[in-house]
Each structure stands twice: as structure tokens, then as C-alpha cells.
Design an enzyme around this catalytic site. Sequence first.
Site, PDB file in Angstrom:
ATOM      1  N   LYS A  16     -73.281 -39.290   8.525  1.00  0.00           N
ATOM      2  CA  LYS A  16     -72.684 -37.907   9.046  1.00  0.00           C
ATOM      3  C   LYS A  16     -73.058 -37.156  10.538  1.00  0.00           C
ATOM      4  O   LYS A  16     -72.655 -36.514  10.848  1.00  0.00           O
ATOM      5  CB  LYS A  16     -73.519 -36.593   7.555  1.00  0.00           C
ATOM      6  N   ASP A  54     -72.150 -29.864   3.768  1.00  0.00           N
ATOM      7  CA  ASP A  54     -72.462 -30.911   2.426  1.00  0.00           C
ATOM      8  C   ASP A  54     -71.360 -30.229   1.648  1.00  0.00           C
ATOM      9  O   ASP A  54     -71.674 -28.958   1.468  1.00  0.00           O
ATOM     10  CB  ASP A  54     -73.841 -31.056   2.763  1.00  0.00           C
ATOM     11  N   LYS A  55     -71.326 -31.343   1.005  1.00  0.00           N
ATOM     12  CA  LYS A  55     -70.671 -30.525  -0.469  1.00  0.00           C
ATOM     13  C   LYS A  55     -71.417 -30.167  -1.740  1.00  0.00           C
ATOM     14  O   LYS A  55     -71.889 -29.365  -2.387  1.00  0.00           O
ATOM     15  CB  LYS A  55     -69.848 -31.768  -1.028  1.00  0.00           C
ATOM     16  N   GLY A  74     -71.000 -37.442  -0.024  1.00  0.00           N
ATOM     17  CA  GLY A  74     -71.461 -38.971  -0.526  1.00  0.00           C
ATOM     18  C   GLY A  74     -69.890 -39.042  -1.735  1.00  0.00           C
ATOM     19  O   GLY A  74     -70.211 -39.706  -2.350  1.00  0.00           O
TER      20      GLY A  74
END
EC number: 7.6.2.1
Lengths: 1180, 337
Positions: A864, A472-473, A762
Amino acid sequence: MTSNRPSLPTPGSTGSDLSSSTSSNNSDNNQIPNLHSLQNSSSQLSIKSNSWRASVNFGSKGVSVADSEGFSISRREINEDDARLVYVNDPLKTNETFEFCGNSIRTGKYSVFTFLPRNLFEQFHRVAYMYFLIIAILNQLPQLAVFGRGASILPLASVLFVTAVKDAYEDWRRHKADKIENNRLSSVLVNDQFQHKRSKDIQVGEIVKVSADETIPCDIVVLCTSDPTGVAYVQTINLDGESNLKTRYAKQETLSRVPGKDVISGLIKCEKPNRNIYGFQANMEVDGKRVSLGPSNIILRGCVIKNTDWAVGVAVYAGRETKAMLNNSGAPSKRSRLETHMNREIILLSFFLVTLCIIVSACAGFWLRRHQDELDIMPFYRRKDYSKEQVENYNYYGLGMEIFFSFLMSVIVFQIMIPISLYISMELVRVGQAYFMIRDDKMFDAASNTRFQCRALNINEDLGQIKYVFSDKTGTLTENKMEFQFASISGVDYSGEKIEFYGEQGGYNIQVDGQVWRPKMKVQVDSKLLKLSKTRNDTKSSKEIYDFFLALAACNTIVPIVVNTSNPNEKLIDYQGESPDEQALVYAAAAYGFMLIERTSGHIVIDIQGERQRFNVLGMHEFDSDRKRMSVILGYPDSTVKVFVKGADTTMFKVIDESLNLSVVKSTENHLHSYSSIGLRTLVVGMRALSIAEFDTWQTSYEIASTALMGRAGLLRKVAVNIENNLSLLGASAIEDRLQKGVPEAIESLRKAGIKVWVLTGDKQETAISIGYSSKLLTSKMMQIIINNNSKMSCKKSLEDALVTSRKLINVTRASEDDASSVALIIDGTSLVYILDSELEEQLFELASKCAVVLCCRVAPLQKAGIVALIKNRTDDMTLAIGDGANDVSMIQMADVGVGISGQEGRQAVMASDFAMGQFRFLVPLMLVHGHWNYQRMAYMILYNFYRNALFVFILFWYVLYTGFTLTTSITEWSSVLYSVIYTAIPTIVVGILDKDLSRKSLMTYPQLYGSGQRKESYNAKLFWVTMVDTLWQSVVVFFIPLLAFWESDIDSSSLGDLWTLAVVFIVNIHLAMDVIRWTWISHASIWGSIIATCICVIIIDAIPALPGYWAIFNLASSGLFWICLLGILIASMIPRFIVKMFMQHCKPCDRQIAREAEKFQNAMEITRNGEIEMNLPHR
Amino acid sequence: MDASTRTRSSSKKPKYSRFTQQELPAWKPILTPKWVITSFVTIAILFTPAGLLCLWASEHVVEIVDRYDDECLPGTFSANPESYIQSKNTNKTCVRTLKVPRKMIAPIFIYYQLDNFYQNHRRYVKSRSDKQLRDPDDADETDDCKPIDHTIGDAPIVPCGLVAWSLFNDTYKFFKGNKVIDIDKKGIAWESDKKYKFGSDVYPKNFQKGALIGGGELDESKPLSEQEDLIVWMKNSALPTFRKLYGKINTDLEANETITVVIQNNYNTYVFGGEKKVALSTANWIGGKNDFFGITFLTVGGVCFLVAINFIVLYVLKPRPLGDPTHLSWNRNQGAQ
């Protein structure tokens, strides 16, 4: 929806929809308008605050996949049969018809009496134990009694005992915790007086009073609180780990009645207990009125009341029926890759076992047939029994049965071919490995004070074989600590010089009653903007800046909380809210002199440049993923009404009236672009003044919408859209989400280790790419393939094009000997909608596997998981997913290994994960160091256990061939039982926990060493067969050297058995010793200790006169032949192995071998390097 | 939000210790070529002389073995040996002459050797009662002894079970010319057995009274602890070909002497086709005659010597610097391309 993260629309969207539908399902929602009349009501406005609050709190949670089941329960209508009836303040009546469970909890599984049966029952659910049990039972049949009673039960009993002790200890700890929990005192209304009562005595229907900072003893529906508007703030950290405050409300109908003073009675009809902590559906009959209750009216067990002096509620669920208790489930269970492969080899071993048994039983059959005529009186068989009147066969059931019995008996004798003890050893080893992972101070995060957590105990070794990392970022690569950076106000960019405040005195503060109040977090401010914001004149720019910061301070759902400090004259304002972006904006506004200091349901107080101003909050439209913006309607002190809107640029520019000032819009757009290109998160703020007429229209439609029974969410959205238009642009804000420390280095290491890192976020594409650059995921050398499409056809085309380009590029790079794979794929969620679950998946996979980096932007949580599945289903490679938010849960559960970051965004990711840690960069020590070690250790341990048990079985087997195939063992039954329990158990576990093939330093310096796990170098079919051949050789040596030495001698069975026992234990331990790489005192103690323990055990066994081998070992040890024999066996059995090992080491050294040598000789090499270079040159 | 303000408790940072950080001081042996060669050479150097020593020791053991089960069967019974051995009326005496090849120094051990007799057969091994042998009060403990547990009259047999029942009962007498060579039958059983496993107050009862006689009979007036032949017999041998000690001769036998053995050929091995041998052997530290060890040790020593030479050649022809990073796979691949 409070979580105002326009750039990350996904996490809340489900929650928000669900919340609205839940509230709209309350068909009997007869709320009274004018809940809170406005105090300074010059315009006699009234709003219905309850409804929006309800959606605030409920909708704000992302809902994990696991919860969806629970949701469907709470969404259903309560029908009379299903409902639980709770008579308020009447526990007797409440519990009259149905005995609801009391509030005492038992997390402990067993009581003193139930422990034995229940624990045994649970243990026998495991296949391994059933195998043990069946063998033990078989052995009890008189025809099959190979071992004595005691010896046959002992292995099973010891395993059961160890597990039972472990379970009992865990249960004892739970009981202790339960006791504390059950005996905690709480205040309960008895005879109209609050009395202290122990927590376990609380009954459903009783009224409970909870004071500030107290833990709620059971699930209660709030009746009234110390706050006149009925608000109570709760912290749910014990429940879901989120530390921010949430608001809960008492119903208007009940909040004025203070129990103890006023009589309170009523009937609550609520749903049956369920585990959905975000849902609750009920209604309450008070004074003949029916009021609906939702999740915002219930406080769950385990929550803590904060910032509220007291709250009173009626217990509706108690004890194990509380939602907290119903959610007490264990960690997800996954099975490690290594274990799966191991099970494959165990099937092979069981084939070996069956083969051996068939050989023995067939031979036994032949033997009996050949000696058919002699059996009757053969002295060592004596089939005929003459002791009775009638001569009959004794213990002989015909040839067929004898063969069958032989088969079963050989299964009993050779049972340890299947290394059952391996399963227990593996569990112990994993616990030990987990201990060291948790204790590793390199994986301790000082910032959040969190240790590494091992939530799953059965996939430690998978960490050493990962090929793909999906990250994830936000919050994972970045800190998710939002910091306000730049602002663009009316087209003017304020991104100039920053003033940083250090120390206690810096920053903006205000004086309240002689005390200094300051915001808890300091923000860097732009000096020019700070000056401008302080000057108050009527120039246009000054006004715009005023409006901009007012919007930042007001347009949010942040709750300011005043916190005491050590200095009595100083207080800190802590902004609590669920969105870190909003917090950052409010802190920024405070730093520029717009300090939010109070928020109640109807108004907010903002200190503007030292002047307190009170604004009425007339209405609020929550953030939702369709609009991607939120708005608040403020009533100014001078009765003007304005709507402030903030949201994502994409949706905001649609509702901004560009005609007002086109150039401002244009320049703001430019600023936004430059902000996002350096990785900042942007928000656009707009405003519009409302006329009385407009406001009245809005209010009417808002009332209608919020009282609507059906489709309330849609109606509310429509109302919001109607008012959020023709805005004038105030400006834009840029918030930095800083990269976590060490992320670029970590990614570099992972890449070197041959791990592909994919980022799934996202966020916007620009933000994602810029973070990609700053984290060194992308480099300028890479060719980027970007896929943004809106239809399936165009997706297909761009995929095909991309494939062609990438193939070309890879061919070119291969020819030019450049960095082999330098293609980066950037793909967005919209394209993925068309690609995933369609035939295009295959192409995407092909393309993605050619790319060094894959960046997926704007992806939804399920996408994801879809991407993880894309890889997982098509390759044999191991995947790891790492994330911190609720939106990562599905991905974490999908991947082979799920890692949760225990960070800012709540703990749902952690709850779903297998491992949890504080920082992304810990992934490097976790995988490269611990993962590598764990894999090597576990792989070696499995092979060694196969070898160890098979060796013993082979020796038994050879002997059986010399006993007329009758399954006699010369090794005493006690020794064969103790073999895997005492003689050889400890060293393999110690080595499995402690041995390190390489030091941490080497593993970190050469990440490539990780490749050995990916290539399955330490455990594969070839190694298994090599081990088995070696086992066979060793068994031949161990068996036949003594056999030939003592052939035609007067040795007795027990002495030879002792010799074999000692020989096999010695070589098994020496074999292990030859493979130990790092000899600490513990390894020394365990290996040599085991050998000594074996000798002692053999001596003890031979010192018992009742056993047949009495004194055998002493007679044996006094003969020279015995010692010669042992020496010969040891050397002869180890030589082939030693030769092959040394040969491979020299001619085909693996990387680990070289690194190990380098580790040892590096220092020496470095010292002598200068001198040696010349000496080495002629050689080459 | 901030954990440190929320929980006032001290930091959860794991306490540093060399143990928890897995940094305990350790010995990390690496077998360098020097070590490899040294170890093989050492084994070769140790094992070759050891092998020679074993051979030499084995060579010094003098052993005379004579198979007599077929020779002692009168020709008339060769078709039906069982009727000969089962009959009470046949003459079982048999005379054999043996030549002493080299001087045998006392003590000389006399063994009987049986072939193809599975004293380790499951049925056989289990058919005994150690309790009964130890304690006269446990005479009834005959459950394991079937089918030799009770007489037809239901009296317990002491000692019960197949093992005791099949007691070896050939006897040997040795003559040098006409002079009897004394056989010392004392001390042939383990002291530990005599003391603890066979009771000094347990006397044989109802032994060998059944329909089928398995072997030797016992003197009912002597306690079991003094019946050394029984004790020796009841020590189950490990392998189907075995010797058991019959007695000792405490006088030296000179080389080329001829000795006569008078055998009472009572024991029935004909029923399962087993062989019977009588063996006279001296003993030294290696036990009886045994060339196996010498050969094994010489082989191991030789193999190790060859391996050592091969490794030396390998290390000379194809040296590899230890820990050279250029040999790491990723560096190698780079170099190769």
C-alpha cells in the site's frame, strides 16, 4: 491468531510471526505440563493452554512500522548486564544497587525554575528565532546600533513571550493532569498488608493490588488474580485505543499464593525499559525455579482491569519508564506543500533583502568617497574629534569597514523583509482553522460519538490541493460492522426471507436463575433455517445444522461477558473479541439458539436451544496467514473429540475431503461465488471426528511442538496442518460488511472534484470489485483492465497490453466526446510484488495515470505504501491516504496527508494519522470545504504577509536614499517594531482563520471548485511577482507623494515619519479589506480596529516628551496638507490594483468568482428567471 | 465496543453556534460593473475639482526665494570660499534686493533654506542629548553627543552634540526703503518643544568654545526654552533640502514693492557644497506654495475618468452575466468541444 479474517491476511501476519519467535526465544521455558487438568477428566487429558494463550494475545496485534525498532529490542536475549533485577516484594533491595525511577510521572516539561532557560533553549531551535536573535545581537554592537535597546529586543521578546505563554499554559495543564495521576490511591503491600498509597510513591519491586475497573498505576507482572486459573482481563483503551478485552495470565508458580497471606518472594530479571507495548521479555526465579515471562504476563500502566475482581502484581517499571509513558510521543510532523513553496519565495525575498543592502552599502561607499575631503568638518559628519588633546578620527573605521557596517546596518533596518512573524501567524491561523474543523458538526460521527481530530497542526492547507485519494476498503469504505447474512449448510443455501427483531423482547434469549440473558446485538435470521435449527431430530440435515452452528459458536476466541442492564431481570451477553468477523458469527450462532455463555481457559459453555452444554477445549490452533484458517479441538460431554476448522475458501477446500460428498462441495462453491460477488465476506467451516488414537498422536506432537525451544511456530503450524485435513464440509457463512453511509455520494463528489480515488484492499478481487460497484467507484460503462499475474514476464506483458488498450480506448472516447477516462485498473498484490520496485513501475504508473479508477486487491501493508510512493515520487500531485487499520499505517505515513478512521479496528491508524474522523464521507467536507478554505486563506495570508513587510521595507529603503545612505529611519523605531506586532498583525490572522471565499453550500454543490487548489491558483510564482510589482508601486506612491509634497518645506523628520507610518498602515489594511470576501463583524472589528489602534499608538508615541517626535502628530494633523496627502496616497496606490482586479474579474473570471456571484445573485436570478429569459434572448 | 455504552458521558457533538459553524452573518460585497463604474466616476468627480482647488490655493500663495550663498561671496574668495567664511576678519555683510510680485498679506513667513544638508544623517541625528536639554541636573548626559560632548577641560557642553553645534547663524534684516521691517522672532518654535523639551532653567554652558566653530553662539543668560532659533534648528528636518522658519513679518507687503535684505553670511555651507536661500512666503490651508498636489489630483481624477469610460465600453461590448454557471470552466470546456 484470533483475528480470523481470511480475506484480509495481512495485518496479523507479522504479529503472529513475531509472537511465536518471541516465545520460542525463551530458551529457559520450563513450563510444567498439566497446567489445567480437565475437571471432567474421563480421559485424563491435559493440555497446555498457556502457550497458545500467549500467542493469542501477543500475536494478535498488527505491528506498525514504528514499532519494529522496539521489537528488535525485546527479541534480544536478556543478558545479565542489560537486565533489570526486581526482587519481588522487596523494594529496598531492588532499588539498592540501581535506583529505579519512582512512579511519579512528569509529562510536564518544565518546573517553575527550569521553565525560563529550558523554554528559551527549545524556542531557539527554530531557525526563525535564531534570525531574530542574531539581528538583535548585531544591533547591540555600538557601531551598528540602529534601533534602541528596547525597540530592537521587542519583536523577539514578544514572539518569545507569546510562545512561552502558550507553552506554559500547555505545561500547566499537563502538570495538573500529572498531579491527579500521581496522587491517585492504589493498594500496595506493606508489611504483608495491603495499604493505600499514593501512586507516585510506588516503587519498583513492590506488590500492587488492583481491583476491577481500576487503572493500573505502573507496569506490573501478574502474580495472581481472583480467577483460580490466573486470568485477568484488561482493557487497553488508554494505551492503544482498542476497547476489546485482552487476557493476561499469572504464572502457575505464583497464582496460588495470595500476597498478604502467603509469603511471596522471588527475583524477576527483565529487559531494560523500552517502548514496545506488545513485547516483554523476562524470567522469574521463584522457589529456585526459573519461569519465563512474556507479554501476556505483564499489565501495563494505563490499562483497566475488567471482569476480574482483583489482580496482584509486582511493579517492574514505574513512572516514566513505563511503556505507556515511553510511548508518549507527539504527532508525526509533516510540512505542507504551501509552506515548502513559501520557503522558496522566502529565499527570493532574502535575495531582495541582500540586493537592497548591497545597493545601500555601495551607495554609502560612493558617498563617503566623494565627500572624502569634506568629512572632517562637515557639520553633519564631523569625522575629526577636537575635544581631546590629540585630534583623532571619531567613529570612523576606514572606508571598507564603513561599507561593511552599512551593509550590516541595512540588514538590521530591512530585517522584516523576511516575514518572520508570518511563521507565528501561520501557527495561530492553523490552530484557528483546526478549531473550526474540530467544531464542525458536519464532521461529527454520532454513531461512534467521535469528533473530527486534528492531530497534525501544520498541513491544514494541504487538504485543499489533494489529487489522489488512496483508500482502504474494510472499515474505511465499509463499516467494519460485520453482520451475518447467509449460510450455506451442506450445500443448501439459506438466503431466504429475513425476520428482523425489533424491540426488547425479540430475538433469542435464555433463562438463567430467573433472569433473561440475551445477546447484545440482534441478528436478522433466516426463518427457514431458524425453524430447522430448532427442531432436534436425528435427521442428517438437522445434525449438520447442529454441527455448523456449534462450530460457529465454538471455533473462535470470543469471550462472552455478561453485562447488567437497567432491568434487573435482564442481562446482555457482550461478545468481546478482536475479530469483528468472529463476533458476527458468534452472534449469529446465538440468534439461532447456540449461545456461547462462558469461556474459561479449559472449557466453554454453550447454551444449545435452552440446554446448557459444556465442552472441553482440548486444543486450539490459531489463525495464521499461511494456513488462513483456525481450528479448535472440542471434547464433547460424551468424551468424543472433534476438530472444527474454519477458514478462507482457498485454503479450506484443499483440506476438505471432497470424496465424502462431491455435490455438496460443488454447490457450496457456487454459493460462495454468489456470496462474494455481492460483496460478502465468506468463511468455510469443516469438521472431523477424532479417534482416541488420533487425538493422542496430536496431543503428543502438540506438546513437543509447544515446548520446543527453536522454531516453535513452525512446529505448531505443522501440527495444525496434520490435524486439519480430511475434513467434512459443514458449510459456509457469508458476512456482510456494509458500506458506510454516504460512501457512493462521497466518491462521486471526490471524482467530480478531479480527485482520483484508488482503493487498496487486502480483500479478494471479487469482493473488491463488488464493493467498487456498490460504492459507485466502478460503473458498468467502464472498461476493466484486470492484471493477475504470477511472474514478472507475464506482468510485463499484461502491462504492455493494458497500455495499448487504454491508449486506444482513450483515443476512441476522446473522439466520441464521451466520458474522457473510463478505464478501471484492477490489479492484485501478487502482480504488484513483481511490479513494485522494478523497472515495471514506470509502466504501471503510466497505465494507472490513464485510469479513472484503480483497485488493488490482496495487497500487503507495505505494498500500500509502495503504491502511494509510486504516485508521490513521480508527480507533483498531492496524495491523501485514508484507512482505519494497522495495515494502513505505512500508507498513511507515506502519503502527504494521512487520515485515520477512528473505527473498529483499533487506533493505530489514528495514531499515525494527521487527521482522524469517524466516517469516510467526512472526507468530502474535510477536503472540499475546509481544505479549500484553508488553502485559500493560507495562500492569501502568505502573499499578503510578503506584501505587507516588503512594502514597509521599500519605504524605508527609499528614505535611506535621501539620508546620505546612512540608514536613518524617519518612522520612529517604535512604530517600525509595532508595525508587524500591532498595526497589521491581527487582521491578517483573522482573515486567515475566518474568511470564506465561497459558502459551504456552493463548494458542496460544485465539487469542481476544488480544482482551484489542485491548480495552485491562489499561490504560485506568477502571483508572487505580481504582488511584488504591486508592492513596489504602492511603496513608490506612499513614499514619493509626501516627499514631493514636502520637498523644500520645513517639515521635520518625525512628522513626515508619522505621515508615512499612517499611510502605510492605512493602505496595508485597506488592501486587505479589498480582498476580504466575507465581512463578519469580526473582520470589521479587526481591520478598522487595527487602523484605530495604529492611530492611538502613534498618538501615544508622540505624547512622550523623551522621544524626538514629541507632539509631531498633533501639529501634522492640524495642517490640511496632511489629510490631502493621505487621501491622495490611498487612492493612487490602490488604483492600479483595483483596475487589474476588476478587469480580470470581468474578462477572465475564475470559477470561484462566478460561483461567488452566483451565490449572491442566485436568489434574485431564480425569482426573475422566468421574466428575464425572454429579455436575455435577443442578446445572444 | 460501542462508545456510547462505554463512556456514559454525554455526546461529544460540537455545540452548534453560528460562530463555530462559520456561519456568522456576513456582508459579501461583489463589485458589479455598476459599482466599478460608480467608484471610478466618483473618484474622478472628487479629485478633479480637488486638484483644481489645490492649484488655485497654491496659486494664491506668494513666495519670494533668493539664493545668496554664491552671490554673497566676494569675487576674491570664489576660489576658496572656506577661508572667507572661516575667517573672523572678512566682511560677511551682504545686501540683496527683492521684488514683491504680488501683494503679500501678513503674516509673511521668513525661511532660510539649505540644500544638500543632511540633517537626517545618522551621525548627526544621534548626536544630541534630549535629557540634557530638558533638565539642568542632566548636564552630564553627553554620551550620545560625541564628538561635541566635553570641552578639552572635560566640562560638559550644554547643549551638546553636532545638532546644536551646527546651529544656523546667518541673520537677515529687512528694509522697505530705509524703514526697517520688524521681524517677529517669537513663536517660531513649537509650543510643545518650548514647554517640555527645552528646559526653562537650562542655560547654555561652554557652548561653541571648541577649536572648531560649527555655527551660531547662544546667549548664556537666556534659558534654552527661550532660544527659539535653537529649538527650530534642533527639530531635525526630514529631507536634505529643507526650510526652517526664521521669523514672521506682521505687516503686509504691497505688490511691486522692493525690499532690501541685509544678510550676515556667517554659516558655512561651502564646506559641503550646500546652497543657502532666503524665502518669504505667505501661507494658507495648503501650506506653502505647492503645485504638486493639484497636478497629482488632476492626474488621478483624469485617469479614473478614462478608466471609467474604458470599463463602460468593455461592459457594453463584452457583457458577462454575473454568476452565470455556463461560464464555469467545466461547463465551458464541455460547450467548447
